[in-house]
Design a protein around this motif. Structure first.
Motif, PDB file in Angstrom:
ATOM      1  N   PRO A 142     -40.341  51.420  58.417  1.00 13.33           N
ATOM      2  CA  PRO A 142     -40.182  51.267  59.865  1.00 13.33           C
ATOM      3  C   PRO A 142     -38.719  51.222  60.299  1.00 13.33           C
ATOM      4  CG  PRO A 142     -40.842  49.195  58.885  1.00 13.33           C
ATOM      5  CD  PRO A 142     -40.883  50.231  57.796  1.00 13.33           C
ATOM      6  N   SER A 143     -37.820  50.965  59.368  1.00 11.24           N
ATOM      7  CA  SER A 143     -36.406  50.848  59.690  1.00 11.24           C
ATOM      8  C   SER A 143     -35.714  52.210  59.749  1.00 11.24           C
ATOM      9  CB  SER A 143     -35.715  49.959  58.656  1.00 11.24           C
ATOM     10  OG  SER A 143     -34.347  49.866  58.911  1.00 11.24           O
ATOM     11  N   CYS A 144     -35.841  52.997  58.689  1.00 12.98           N
ATOM     12  CA  CYS A 144     -35.127  54.278  58.623  1.00 12.98           C
ATOM     13  C   CYS A 144     -36.056  55.488  58.751  1.00 12.98           C
ATOM     14  CB  CYS A 144     -34.317  54.365  57.336  1.00 12.98           C
ATOM     15  SG  CYS A 144     -35.314  54.401  55.820  1.00 12.98           S
ATOM     16  N   ARG A 145     -37.354  55.267  58.896  1.00 11.33           N
ATOM     17  CA  ARG A 145     -38.375  56.323  59.035  1.00 11.33           C
ATOM     18  C   ARG A 145     -38.472  57.213  57.801  1.00 11.33           C
ATOM     19  NH1 ARG A 145     -41.326  54.051  62.598  1.00 11.33           N
ATOM     20  NH2 ARG A 145     -40.317  53.700  64.584  1.00 11.33           N
ATOM     21  N   ASN A 146     -38.074  56.705  56.651  1.00 14.15           N
ATOM     22  CA  ASN A 146     -38.157  57.444  55.401  1.00 14.15           C
ATOM     23  C   ASN A 146     -39.601  57.459  54.907  1.00 14.15           C
ATOM     24  OD1 ASN A 146     -37.195  58.736  53.008  1.00 14.15           O
ATOM     25  ND2 ASN A 146     -37.283  56.771  51.960  1.00 14.15           N
ATOM     26  N   PHE A 147     -40.034  58.624  54.412  1.00 16.52           N
ATOM     27  CA  PHE A 147     -41.353  58.721  53.790  1.00 16.52           C
ATOM     28  C   PHE A 147     -41.286  58.021  52.446  1.00 16.52           C
ATOM     29  CE2 PHE A 147     -44.175  60.948  50.808  1.00 16.52           C
ATOM     30  CZ  PHE A 147     -45.388  60.707  51.427  1.00 16.52           C
ATOM     31  N   ILE A 148     -42.179  57.055  52.217  1.00 16.57           N
ATOM     32  CA  ILE A 148     -42.140  56.260  50.992  1.00 16.57           C
ATOM     33  C   ILE A 148     -43.195  56.714  49.985  1.00 16.57           C
ATOM     34  CG2 ILE A 148     -42.449  53.947  50.052  1.00 16.57           C
ATOM     35  CD1 ILE A 148     -41.143  52.901  52.613  1.00 16.57           C
ATOM     36  N   GLY A 149     -44.385  56.988  50.438  1.00 14.74           N
ATOM     37  CA  GLY A 149     -45.407  57.394  49.493  1.00 14.74           C
ATOM     38  C   GLY A 149     -46.708  57.786  50.168  1.00 14.74           C
ATOM     39  N   LEU A 150     -47.634  58.272  49.365  1.00 11.50           N
ATOM     40  CA  LEU A 150     -48.926  58.751  49.845  1.00 11.50           C
ATOM     41  C   LEU A 150     -50.024  58.197  48.963  1.00 11.50           C
ATOM     42  CD1 LEU A 150     -50.521  60.779  51.681  1.00 11.50           C
ATOM     43  CD2 LEU A 150     -50.173  62.444  49.875  1.00 11.50           C
ATOM     44  N   LYS A 151     -51.017  57.597  49.577  1.00 15.96           N
ATOM     45  CA  LYS A 151     -52.215  57.129  48.871  1.00 15.96           C
ATOM     46  C   LYS A 151     -53.303  58.162  49.097  1.00 15.96           C
ATOM     47  CE  LYS A 151     -55.541  54.474  47.292  1.00 15.96           C
ATOM     48  NZ  LYS A 151     -55.958  54.554  45.954  1.00 15.96           N
ATOM     49  N   LYS A 152     -53.652  58.877  48.028  1.00 14.54           N
ATOM     50  CA  LYS A 152     -54.687  59.911  48.139  1.00 14.54           C
ATOM     51  C   LYS A 152     -56.043  59.304  47.801  1.00 14.54           C
ATOM     52  CE  LYS A 152     -52.162  64.095  47.292  1.00 14.54           C
ATOM     53  NZ  LYS A 152     -52.859  65.187  47.916  1.00 14.54           N
ATOM     54  N   ARG A 153     -57.056  59.702  48.522  1.00 13.59           N
ATOM     55  CA  ARG A 153     -58.419  59.238  48.255  1.00 13.59           C
ATOM     56  C   ARG A 153     -58.991  59.952  47.037  1.00 13.59           C
ATOM     57  NH1 ARG A 153     -59.103  54.648  51.314  1.00 13.59           N
ATOM     58  NH2 ARG A 153     -58.131  55.057  53.305  1.00 13.59           N
ATOM     59  N   ILE A 154     -58.682  61.233  46.915  1.00 14.85           N
ATOM     60  CA  ILE A 154     -59.159  62.018  45.762  1.00 14.85           C
ATOM     61  C   ILE A 154     -57.964  62.762  45.210  1.00 14.85           C
ATOM     62  CG2 ILE A 154     -60.553  63.968  45.032  1.00 14.85           C
ATOM     63  CD1 ILE A 154     -62.682  63.147  46.930  1.00 14.85           C
TER      64      ILE A 154
END
Length: 103
Positions: free
Chosen positions: A91-103
């Motif tokens: 929320p501070s720098c708007r950097n993409f941190i990660g992705l939780k995939k369902r499959i």
């Protein structure tokens, strides 16, 4: 750093050269379907991630299954966050941190 040529006059490196490093992805075991408290790899702040739900593989599998079983309900998985992949952002720098995939 300068294999064939000497450094330009007046150049004094303050530290040894560091090879270029590209981090393709990192594993964040705490990233799930809800906001998580982590240290942002870019701004080094302790933050609670912002989440964004995006259509992933699981949504499209459910859409295809419902297309053949009961046509009028095929768009329902696109409206349910529990079927979608979860993107985490700082929320501070708007950097993409990660992705939780369902499959």
């Amino acid at each position: 750093m300068y294999p064939n040529n000497p450094p330009p006059p007046g150049f004094h490196p303050t530290s040894p050269p560091v090879p270029n490093t590209i981090i393709v992805g990192a594993f964040h075991p705490m990233l799930g379907e809800y906001p998580a408290q982590i240290t942002c790899p870019r701004c080094q702040r302790q933050v609670v991630t912002e989440v964004n739900y995006v259509n992933g593989t699981m949504v499209w599998i459910f859409v295809l299954v419902l297309l053949f079983i009961f046509f009028p309900l095929m768009c329902v998985p696109c409206c349910i966050d529990q079927c979608k992949d979860v993107e985490h952002f700082c929320p501070s720098c708007r950097n993409f941190i990660g992705l939780k995939k369902r499959i």
